[in-house]
Design a protein around this motif. Structure first.
Motif, short mmCIF file in Angstrom:
data_model
loop_
_atom_site.label_atom_id
_atom_site.label_comp_id
_atom_site.label_asym_id
_atom_site.label_seq_id
_atom_site.Cartn_x
_atom_site.Cartn_y
_atom_site.Cartn_z
N TRP A 37 4.96 -41.84 -24.18
CA TRP A 37 6.05 -41.21 -22.70
C TRP A 37 5.76 -40.81 -21.92
CZ3 TRP A 37 10.58 -44.71 -22.81
CH2 TRP A 37 10.82 -45.40 -23.26
N ALA A 73 13.39 -42.48 -28.50
CA ALA A 73 13.12 -42.92 -27.76
C ALA A 73 11.64 -43.47 -29.04
CB ALA A 73 12.67 -43.61 -26.83
N TYR A 77 11.73 -46.15 -32.51
CA TYR A 77 11.09 -46.86 -32.93
C TYR A 77 9.96 -46.06 -34.46
CZ TYR A 77 6.20 -49.30 -32.12
OH TYR A 77 5.03 -49.19 -32.58
N PRO A 454 18.70 -44.10 -26.06
CA PRO A 454 17.55 -43.92 -26.05
C PRO A 454 16.75 -44.63 -27.37
CG PRO A 454 18.07 -41.94 -26.02
CD PRO A 454 18.91 -43.01 -25.62
N ILE A 457 16.27 -48.40 -26.66
CA ILE A 457 15.36 -48.55 -27.01
C ILE A 457 14.17 -48.87 -27.75
CG2 ILE A 457 13.53 -48.46 -24.62
CD1 ILE A 457 16.21 -47.64 -22.71
N GLY A 458 13.39 -47.75 -28.13
CA GLY A 458 12.59 -47.08 -29.33
C GLY A 458 12.44 -48.42 -29.89
N GLU A 483 18.62 -43.48 -19.12
CA GLU A 483 17.60 -44.55 -20.28
C GLU A 483 17.78 -45.70 -19.53
OE1 GLU A 483 14.64 -43.18 -20.30
OE2 GLU A 483 16.27 -40.90 -19.85
#
Length: 628
Positions: A37, A73, A77, A454, A457-458, A483
Motif C-alpha cells: 500500500w 487494511a 488482510y 479499511p 478491504i484487507g 477508504e
C-alpha cells in the motif's frame, strides 16, 4: 569464488527482496508480502515509488487515502490470512510517517504482522533541516519515525545501503515469528532509498520462513494433566491464539470429549460454533451470563491463547471461586505465566492435541450435573438473545440489537463481520452467533475507531469470494470513511452497515455510569447553557458515503432494513446500508453488562451522580482478587 552481483537502488533491492519471501506452515506455502500500500510524497516517491514501478509485475500495489487506514487494511488482510501473509505500507516523511503510529500500535497489540516502510530525512544531511523534518537540538539522529519504536516489534533505520541486508532478514524473521510478530518498521532515508549498490544475487533468492508449531515441555504437560484431572468445574477461555494457530478443531475435540465448557474473548469468539454443545459465549465485561457465572465458580481456568485483558477478567473481579487455579496454554511465555498460572508453553493446536492424548479423555469427563447446569443456562441466555433480536413491529425504527438480529437472520458461515469500537463490540460479544472460525472479526485489543472499513478491504482482498461486512457506528465512520474511495476505485465489494445513533453511545453509557452525566458524548447542537444537549446535528452520513462513490441503501424501518441487507449481500459492488437507530442517549435493548469493568471514578465530587457512582465503584473494587 566471488558471487555475482546486481546493481540496484536500495528501494529496488528491497522491493525485489520482498517479492521473493514466502511462509510455510503445515506444508502450505504462500507469499509473505502479498502487496504494498502507498501514499507518495517527496520522502518516498523517487525511491520506493520508482521501485514499485520498476517491479510492478512482481509486487502488486494498492493506492490508499490515509496512512493509518492503509495499515488497518494490511492488518485485516494479515488476520484473514492466518498471519501467514501480510502487506507492506510505504509513506513519505513527516505526517505521512506519523500517521502510521496508531495502525502500528493496533498491529502490535493484536500480534498481527505488518511491514511499515516510512520515508525518513536525509542520512547524508546535504540540507538540514529538510521539509517536514523534526529538529531535535540534543540529538541529530532523531526523526519523527522514532515515534514508531515503542509500537514496533522490530525497528531499524537504513542509513547505508549494505545495512539493508541484515535488517531486511531480521524484519522477515520477526514478521513470521508467532510469538514476536506485530508491526515491523524499516525507516528509509530518502537519499538512501535512491542510492545504488552492488547486491549479491543470493539476497534475492526465494526464501521460505517456516512458521513453527512448538510442542509442550514434558514436565509442563504432565503438570497440566494433573491439574485437569483434579478439576471438578474446569472452564476453557479461548483467546485469539486459537484462531492464529488454526486450533479450532483441536479445541472442539478436547472440550467435547471431556465436556468442558468453552468461553471466548473478543479475539477468540468463533473458536467453537455458537451451536457447539460446549460453547457458552463471550467471557468478561461484555460476556454472557452463562460464561461469567461459570467463571465465578470455576476451580480451574484453562486459558488457550489469551492475554487475560481487563475485559476478560472483569478487572480482576471475575474468577472468585475458592482455590481457583489457572492453566495457561500459550505460545508466549509472557502470557503463559499470567495470574500465577501453570504455564504450558506451546502452539495452541499442538498443545491441545498433546493434552488430549495425554489425558486419555475417555477416562476423564466432567460430572453430568455440570454439563446439565451450563447447557440449561446457555438455553436461557439464547432466549434472551432471541428477545433482543425480535422485532414485533417491522414498521418502526429498529434498536441496535434488532439491526444485528436482521443481519444474523441473513448471513451464513461464509460471511465475515468486522467491528472494532463503540457500543457494537459489547452487543456482538453477548449476542452474535458465530457460524465459522473466522466470521467474527473484532479488533478489540486496541479497539480503534476507524478500523472497520479499511480492514474490510484487507479481508476482502484475502477472501474475495466471501461477503465481508464492516459494522460501523456514526462516531467510527466520521473517524475514517476515506477508504470507501479505495473500495470504489478497486471494485472491492465490501458491505458497510452504517448505524446512525447521533453520538458516542458506548462512552455515553460509560460516562453516565461513572458520574460523567454523558457530558460531550452526543452529536447535538449546543444549548443555551453551553452543553451539547440541543437537537441532533443534521448530518447526512448516507449522502457522505454516496458522495465518495458508494452505492447507499437507506432503511427507515425493520422491514426496510431486512430488504436492504439482502440487496447489499447480493451486490457485486461496494454497498452501504444506512439505518438510524435510537439516539446515543436513549439506547436500549441489549442485556446489561454481566461483569464489572474498572474505570476509576472521581474520589471527591459534589454532583450526586458522581457521589453515587463512587459508592458503587468502591463496592466493586472491594471484590477484586489478585491471583498470586
Amino acid at each position: 569464488m566471488t558471487s555475482s552481483t546486481t546493481r540496484l537502488t536500495v528501494a529496488q533491492a528491497l522491493v525485489r527482496f520482498l517479492s521473493a519471501q514466502y511462509t510455510e506452515r503445515d506444508g502450505v506455502r504462500q507469499r509473505l508480502i502479498g502487496a504494498t500500500w502507498g501514499i507518495f510524497g517527496h520522502g518516498n516517491v523517487a525511491g520506493i515509488g520508482q521501485a514499485l514501478v520498476e517491479y510492478a509485475d512482481e509486487m502488486p500495489f494498492h493506492q490508499g487515502r490515509n496512512e493509518q487506514a492503509m495499515v488497518h487494511a494490511a492488518v485485516g488482510y494479515a488476520r484473514q490470512s492466518g498471519r501467514l501473509s501480510t502487506h507492506a505500507v510505504t509513506t513519505s516523511i513527516g505526517p505521512g510517517a506519523t500517521n502510521l503510529v496508531t495502525g502500528a500500535a493496533l498491529a502490535t497489540v493484536n500480534h498481527l504482522p505488518v511491514l511499515l516502510l516510512p520515508g525518513d530525512v536525509f542520512a547524508t544531511r546535504p540540507a538540514d533541516p529538510v521539509l517536514q523534518q523534526l529538529e531535535v537540538p540534543y540529538a541529530g539522529d532523531v526523526s519523527v519515525n522514532d515515534s514508531l519504536r515503542p509500537v514496533s516489534k522490530y525497528f531499524d533505520r537504513i542509513t547505508r545501503p549494505e545495512a539493508l541486508i541484515p535488517s531486511a532478514l531480521n524484519a522477515m524473521r520477526v514478521l513470521t515469528d508467532p510469538v514476536e510478530t506485530g508491526a515491523v518498521t524499516l525507516a528509509l532515508p530518502q537519499d538512501v532509498q535512491a542510492e545504488a549498490f552492488d547486491w549479491p544475487e543470493e539476497f534475492f533468492a526465494e526464501r521460505t520462513w517456516v512458521v513453527r508449531r512448538p510442542g509442550a515441555d514434558p514436565a509442563e504437560l504432565a503438570e497440566a494433566v494433573r491439574a485437569i484431572r483434579s478439576a471438578r468445574r474446569p472452564l476453557v477461555i479461548a483467546g485469539g491464539g486459537v484462531h492464529h494457530s488454526r486450533a479450532e478443531e483441536a479445541l472442539a475435540e478436547f472440550a467435547g470429549a471431556a465436556g468442558i465448557p468453552v468461553a471466548s474473548t473478543q479475539a477468540g469468539k468463533g473458536s467453537l460454533r455458537h451451536d457447539h454443545p460446549q460453547d457458552v459465549g463471550g467471557i468478561g465485561h461484555t460476556g454472557t451470563a452463562t460464561a461469567n457465572e461459570l467463571a465465578r465458580t470455576a476451580d480451574l481456568v484453562i486459558g488457550v491463547g489469551t492475554r487475560y485483558t481487563d475485559f476478560t477478567t472483569a478487572s480482576g473481579t471475575l474468577f472468585t471461586g475458592g482455590g481457583v487455579r489457572f492453566l495457561n496454554l500459550n505460545i508466549a511465555s509472557f502470557d503463559g505465566h499470567k495470574l500465577a498460572g501453570l504455564p504450558l508453553i506451546a502452539d495452541a493446536r499442538s498443545g491441545l492435541q498433546e493434552l488430549t492424548a495425554a489425558l486419555d479423555l475417555h477416562a476423564y469427563e466432567v460430572a453430568a450435573s455440570y454439563v446439565t447446569e451450563y447447557t440449561e443456562d446457555k438455553e436461557r441466555w439464547e432466549q434472551r438473545v432471541d428477545a433482543c433480536y425480535e422485532a414485533d413491529e417491522p414498521d418502526v425504527r429498529p434498536t441496535q440489537p434488532q439491526v444485528l438480529g436482521a443481519l444474523d437472520a441473513l448471513v451464513d458461515e461464509s460471511d465475515v463481520i468486522i467491528n472494532a469500537a463503540g457500543s457494537l463490540p459489547g452487543d456482538l460479544h453477548k449476542l452474535w452467533r458465530a457460524r465459522s472460525r473466522d466470521q467474527y472479526h473484532l479488533e478489540y485489543g486496541y479497539s480503534c475507531m476507524g478500523y472497520e472499513i479499511p480492514a474490510a478491504i484487507g479481508v476482502k482482498l484475502a477472501a474475495p469470494d466471501r461477503p465481508v461486512w464492516a459494522l460501523v457506528g456514526d462516531g467510527t465512520y466520521l473517524m475514517m470513511p476515506t477508504e470507501i474511495v479505495t473500495a470504489v476505485q478497486e471494485g472491492i465489494a465490501i458491505k458497510v452497515l452504517l448505524i446512525q445513533n447521533h453520538g458516542y453511545a458506548s462512552i455515553g453509557g460509560l460516562s453516565e455510569s461513572v458520574g460523567g452525566e454523558r457530558f460531550g458524548t452526543a452529536y447535538r447542537f449546543r444549548s443555551d447553557d453551553g452543553t451539547y444537549t440541543g437537537a441532533p446535528l443534521p448530518v447526512d452520513l448516507a449522502a457522505n458515503a454516496a458522495s465518495l462513490g458508494m452505492r447507499v441503501l437507506r432503511a427507515k424501518t425493520v422491514a426496510d432494513l431486512r430488504t436492504a441487507l439482502a440487496e447489499a449481500r447480493a451486490a457485486d459492488t461496494p454497498t452501504c446500508v444506512y439505518v438510524e437507530t435510537e439516539t446515543a442517549d436513549t439506547v436500549s435493548g441489549p442485556p446489561p453488562a454481566q461483569a464489572w469493568w474498572d474505570v476509576p471514578v472521581a474520589e471527591t465530587a459534589t454532583r450526586p451522580s458522581a457521589v453515587k457512582a463512587r459508592e458503587l465503584y468502591e463496592r466493586h473494587v472491594s471484590t477484586r482478587r489478585r491471583h498470586l
